[in-house]
Scaffold this active site. Sequence first.
Site, PDB file in Angstrom:
ATOM      1  N   CYS A  82       5.892   8.034  -3.799  1.00  0.00           N
ATOM      2  CA  CYS A  82       4.878   8.942  -3.238  1.00  0.00           C
ATOM      3  C   CYS A  82       4.923  10.275  -3.990  1.00  0.00           C
ATOM      4  O   CYS A  82       5.834  10.537  -4.786  1.00  0.00           O
ATOM      5  CB  CYS A  82       5.130   9.146  -1.741  1.00  0.00           C
ATOM      6  SG  CYS A  82       6.487  10.277  -1.378  1.00  0.00           S
ATOM      7  N   GLU A  92      13.603   6.888  -2.320  1.00  0.00           N
ATOM      8  CA  GLU A  92      13.848   7.554  -3.610  1.00  0.00           C
ATOM      9  C   GLU A  92      14.579   8.880  -3.404  1.00  0.00           C
ATOM     10  O   GLU A  92      15.546   9.199  -4.106  1.00  0.00           O
ATOM     11  CB  GLU A  92      12.525   7.841  -4.335  1.00  0.00           C
ATOM     12  CG  GLU A  92      11.740   6.612  -4.714  1.00  0.00           C
ATOM     13  CD  GLU A  92      10.745   6.180  -3.641  1.00  0.00           C
ATOM     14  OE1 GLU A  92      11.088   6.237  -2.427  1.00  0.00           O
ATOM     15  OE2 GLU A  92       9.633   5.790  -4.000  1.00  0.00           O
TER      16      GLU A  92
HETATM   17  N1  THU Z   1       8.375   4.909   1.564  1.00  0.00           N
HETATM   18  C1  THU Z   1       9.424   5.005   0.697  1.00  0.00           C
HETATM   19  O1  THU Z   1      10.582   5.021   1.117  1.00  0.00           O
HETATM   20  N2  THU Z   1       9.149   5.079  -0.624  1.00  0.00           N
HETATM   21  C2  THU Z   1       7.912   4.960  -1.169  1.00  0.00           C
HETATM   22  O2  THU Z   1       7.767   5.010  -2.391  1.00  0.00           O
HETATM   23  C3  THU Z   1       6.745   4.775  -0.300  1.00  0.00           C
HETATM   24  C4  THU Z   1       6.986   4.970   1.148  1.00  0.00           C
HETATM   25  C5  THU Z   1       8.655   4.747   3.007  1.00  0.00           C
HETATM   26  C6  THU Z   1       8.340   5.909   3.891  1.00  0.00           C
HETATM   27  C7  THU Z   1       8.120   5.203   5.227  1.00  0.00           C
HETATM   28  O3  THU Z   1       9.368   4.990   5.860  1.00  0.00           O
HETATM   29  C8  THU Z   1       7.554   3.844   4.854  1.00  0.00           C
HETATM   30  O4  THU Z   1       7.883   3.656   3.486  1.00  0.00           O
HETATM   31  C9  THU Z   1       6.059   3.722   5.045  1.00  0.00           C
HETATM   32  O5  THU Z   1       5.393   4.767   4.442  1.00  0.00           O
END
Ligand code: THU
Length: 134
Positions: free
Chosen positions: A88, A56
């Site tokens: 997140c 995001e």
């Molecule tokens: N992650 C995202 O890119 N977006 C989210 O909404 C949740 C988590 C990624 C961060 C990390 O590379 C992986 O997902 C596991 O947490």
Amino acid sequence: MNDNEKLISEATKAASKAYAPYSKFHVGAAVLADNGNIYTGVNVENRSYGLTICAERNAITHAVAMGMKSIKAVAVYSPDSEDPLPPCGACRQVITEFAAPDAVVICCGSNGNAVEIPVQELYPMDSLHNLKKN
Ligand code: THU
């Protein structure tokens, strides 16, 4: 294809480019900007784990670099989450920096379900809302 379907499709396509060799959790995001353009991003991990950046936030920095002033919608998709994936906390904060008052986040999962949530609901109490932009 309507606007939401197009945005989900772009987030889904982007997810295949995610760089997630550590978590193996691949995420794609697509931002619909006020100018009608769509900008995508993917999560980019690092061997120093804390430097990982979510899909995001990468989509948003991409959009800003291309001239976006405000966000109408963000779609988030992961092939590794059956259920719709919400952003997140850090990404919610960054989304609100640019979100139009009626902006929405569309959370998508691999089971094909999508949930549309107003940004106001995802991040209702911004402690810094009085800080003025110059
Ligand atoms: N992650 C995202 O890119 N977006 C989210 O909404 C949740 C988590 C990624 C961060 C990390 O590379 C992986 O997902 C596991 O947490």
